[in-house]
Design an enzyme around this catalytic site. Sequence first.
Site, PDB file in Angstrom:
ATOM      1  N   ALA A   1      -3.833   3.814  -1.566  1.00  0.00           N
ATOM      2  CA  ALA A   1      -5.055   3.424  -0.853  1.00  0.00           C
ATOM      3  C   ALA A   1      -5.395   1.999  -1.275  1.00  0.00           C
ATOM      4  O   ALA A   1      -4.971   1.538  -2.337  1.00  0.00           O
ATOM      5  CB  ALA A   1      -6.186   4.382  -1.210  1.00  0.00           C
TER       6      ALA A   1
ATOM      7  N   GLY B   1      -1.882   7.177  -2.396  1.00  0.00           N
ATOM      8  CA  GLY B   1      -1.943   7.579  -0.984  1.00  0.00           C
ATOM      9  C   GLY B   1      -0.601   7.476  -0.280  1.00  0.00           C
ATOM     10  O   GLY B   1      -0.361   8.169   0.709  1.00  0.00           O
TER      11      GLY B   1
ATOM     12  N   GLU C   1       1.151  10.591  -1.177  1.00  0.00           N
ATOM     13  CA  GLU C   1       0.452  11.659  -0.440  1.00  0.00           C
ATOM     14  C   GLU C   1       0.822  11.640   1.043  1.00  0.00           C
ATOM     15  O   GLU C   1       0.985  12.694   1.659  1.00  0.00           O
ATOM     16  CB  GLU C   1      -1.066  11.490  -0.629  1.00  0.00           C
ATOM     17  CG  GLU C   1      -1.501  11.790  -2.061  1.00  0.00           C
ATOM     18  CD  GLU C   1      -2.929  11.354  -2.358  1.00  0.00           C
ATOM     19  OE1 GLU C   1      -3.253  10.165  -2.122  1.00  0.00           O
ATOM     20  OE2 GLU C   1      -3.721  12.179  -2.826  1.00  0.00           O
TER      21      GLU C   1
ATOM     22  N   GLU D   1      -3.454   7.419  -9.842  1.00  0.00           N
ATOM     23  CA  GLU D   1      -4.915   7.296  -9.704  1.00  0.00           C
ATOM     24  C   GLU D   1      -5.661   7.360 -11.035  1.00  0.00           C
ATOM     25  O   GLU D   1      -6.649   6.664 -11.227  1.00  0.00           O
ATOM     26  CB  GLU D   1      -5.459   8.402  -8.765  1.00  0.00           C
ATOM     27  CG  GLU D   1      -5.118   8.193  -7.300  1.00  0.00           C
ATOM     28  CD  GLU D   1      -3.796   8.805  -6.885  1.00  0.00           C
ATOM     29  OE1 GLU D   1      -2.973   9.145  -7.766  1.00  0.00           O
ATOM     30  OE2 GLU D   1      -3.573   8.950  -5.675  1.00  0.00           O
TER      31      GLU D   1
HETATM   32  N1  COA Z   1      -4.363  -1.766  -2.829  1.00  0.00           N
HETATM   33  C1  COA Z   1      -4.630  -3.042  -2.505  1.00  0.00           C
HETATM   34  N2  COA Z   1      -3.740  -4.040  -2.687  1.00  0.00           N
HETATM   35  C2  COA Z   1      -2.547  -3.713  -3.207  1.00  0.00           C
HETATM   36  C3  COA Z   1      -2.215  -2.399  -3.565  1.00  0.00           C
HETATM   37  C4  COA Z   1      -3.173  -1.400  -3.354  1.00  0.00           C
HETATM   38  N3  COA Z   1      -2.945  -0.125  -3.637  1.00  0.00           N
HETATM   39  N4  COA Z   1      -0.956  -2.398  -4.068  1.00  0.00           N
HETATM   40  C5  COA Z   1      -0.519  -3.679  -4.011  1.00  0.00           C
HETATM   41  N5  COA Z   1      -1.483  -4.470  -3.495  1.00  0.00           N
HETATM   42  C6  COA Z   1      -1.434  -5.920  -3.259  1.00  0.00           C
HETATM   43  C7  COA Z   1      -1.585  -6.710  -4.541  1.00  0.00           C
HETATM   44  O1  COA Z   1      -2.950  -6.851  -4.904  1.00  0.00           O
HETATM   45  C8  COA Z   1      -0.940  -8.015  -4.142  1.00  0.00           C
HETATM   46  O2  COA Z   1      -1.849  -8.728  -3.331  1.00  0.00           O
HETATM   47  P1  COA Z   1      -2.094 -10.322  -3.573  1.00  0.00           P
HETATM   48  O3  COA Z   1      -0.740 -10.943  -3.332  1.00  0.00           O
HETATM   49  O4  COA Z   1      -3.108 -10.689  -2.552  1.00  0.00           O
HETATM   50  O5  COA Z   1      -2.558 -10.461  -4.995  1.00  0.00           O
HETATM   51  C9  COA Z   1       0.197  -7.572  -3.250  1.00  0.00           C
HETATM   52  O6  COA Z   1      -0.161  -6.271  -2.776  1.00  0.00           O
HETATM   53  C10 COA Z   1       1.529  -7.476  -3.972  1.00  0.00           C
HETATM   54  O7  COA Z   1       1.373  -6.604  -5.079  1.00  0.00           O
HETATM   55  P2  COA Z   1       1.737  -7.026  -6.596  1.00  0.00           P
HETATM   56  O8  COA Z   1       0.923  -6.172  -7.512  1.00  0.00           O
HETATM   57  O9  COA Z   1       1.637  -8.500  -6.764  1.00  0.00           O
HETATM   58  O10 COA Z   1       3.273  -6.599  -6.646  1.00  0.00           O
HETATM   59  P3  COA Z   1       4.118  -6.175  -7.942  1.00  0.00           P
HETATM   60  O11 COA Z   1       5.531  -6.136  -7.510  1.00  0.00           O
HETATM   61  O12 COA Z   1       3.744  -7.030  -9.107  1.00  0.00           O
HETATM   62  O13 COA Z   1       3.633  -4.673  -8.291  1.00  0.00           O
HETATM   63  C11 COA Z   1       3.026  -2.397  -7.795  1.00  0.00           C
HETATM   64  C12 COA Z   1       3.880  -3.624  -7.391  1.00  0.00           C
HETATM   65  C13 COA Z   1       3.177  -1.352  -6.683  1.00  0.00           C
HETATM   66  C14 COA Z   1       3.519  -1.826  -9.133  1.00  0.00           C
HETATM   67  C15 COA Z   1       1.547  -2.836  -7.934  1.00  0.00           C
HETATM   68  O14 COA Z   1       1.175  -3.558  -6.763  1.00  0.00           O
HETATM   69  C16 COA Z   1       0.582  -1.696  -8.101  1.00  0.00           C
HETATM   70  O15 COA Z   1       0.505  -1.114  -9.174  1.00  0.00           O
HETATM   71  N6  COA Z   1      -0.186  -1.358  -7.026  1.00  0.00           N
HETATM   72  C17 COA Z   1      -1.213  -0.371  -7.095  1.00  0.00           C
HETATM   73  C18 COA Z   1      -0.635   1.019  -7.079  1.00  0.00           C
HETATM   74  C19 COA Z   1      -1.724   2.069  -7.185  1.00  0.00           C
HETATM   75  O16 COA Z   1      -2.410   2.176  -8.180  1.00  0.00           O
HETATM   76  N7  COA Z   1      -1.890   2.860  -6.117  1.00  0.00           N
HETATM   77  C20 COA Z   1      -2.849   3.919  -6.053  1.00  0.00           C
HETATM   78  C21 COA Z   1      -4.114   3.434  -5.461  1.00  0.00           C
HETATM   79  S1  COA Z   1      -5.321   4.752  -5.380  1.00  0.00           S
END
Ligand code: COA
Length: 260
Positions: free
Chosen positions: A66, A111, A114, A134
């Site tokens: 999400a 999400g 999910e 989460e």
């Molecule tokens: N919501 C909003 N934005 C997200 C996102 C999310 N769940 N997951 C990734 N993004 C965005 C990042 O903020 C970044 O945006 P920006 O370039 O404007 O800063 C872009 O997507 C790229 O992500 P980034 O974190 O730079 O890539 P990465 O390769 O370093 O890491 C992940 C990849 C997936 C490990 C990391 O993005 C992450 O942990 N995301 C969240 C996962 C999460 O907790 N999901 C559950 C949400 S309830």
Amino acid sequence: MSFQTLLYEVRDGIAIVTVNRPDKLNALNDAVIADLDQAVARIEADNAVKGVILTGAGPKAFVAGADIGELSKQTQFLGKARAMRGQAVFRRLERCGKPVVAAVNGFALGGGCELAMACHLRVASEGAKFGQPEVKLGIGPGYGGTVRLPRLVGKGRALDLLLTARMVGAEEALQMGLVNRVVPADKLMAEAEQLLRTILANGPLAVRLCIEAVDAGLEMSLEEALLLEANHFGLLASTDDMREGMGAFLEKRTASFRGS
Ligand code: COA
């Protein structure tokens, strides 16, 4: 009509739905959820659509969860409403009456995991990563993670993923039953399509009722679920498809089902 956050294409009976926010790793904001709802409505209504492949745009993510930017601003009541809205859309997809295959091309987190679990089958690329992170954010899953994950992989494995927030790779996901197939990234869409076409070559009413029986039967007592199965068995005996399927076997030819 086109979508703001999805690509939607129908090719030879298969709707290919792509979550299209690659710069945000296809995170599910409210607009994606609204678009997914509309896409499912189209899938339900369009007789030309026989099955669905759901995937994410870009090489990196299926859906990375999400949208944390949106979630960070929510109040108590908005949070509950958002969870219920997403749950309803995922449930609608799960119950759309047509087989849905997730082609998981990268991160499927929160999400995203999910959403993949709300699909009937999952094909993953070798580099795909799954998780329910989460609790790291101080929240729990909101789109069915505590509900579908234990049903798919069992309580112990589900709690491992839900409580540690750790990510698992495609191979471990395969071992635990979270995905059905793992293939190299460049074969992902072809494998998802082949899997779906194998299903679509079977009697469509039979396929639909199998999905319904498993979906409903898991929530019933053994006796009720067996009765439901017997009712479906009887119902299918009234179809042209049953006569065609059995006739084709007896005549040593390939069946040609019409879904009636
Ligand atoms: N919501 C909003 N934005 C997200 C996102 C999310 N769940 N997951 C990734 N993004 C965005 C990042 O903020 C970044 O945006 P920006 O370039 O404007 O800063 C872009 O997507 C790229 O992500 P980034 O974190 O730079 O890539 P990465 O390769 O370093 O890491 C992940 C990849 C997936 C490990 C990391 O993005 C992450 O942990 N995301 C969240 C996962 C999460 O907790 N999901 C559950 C949400 S309830």
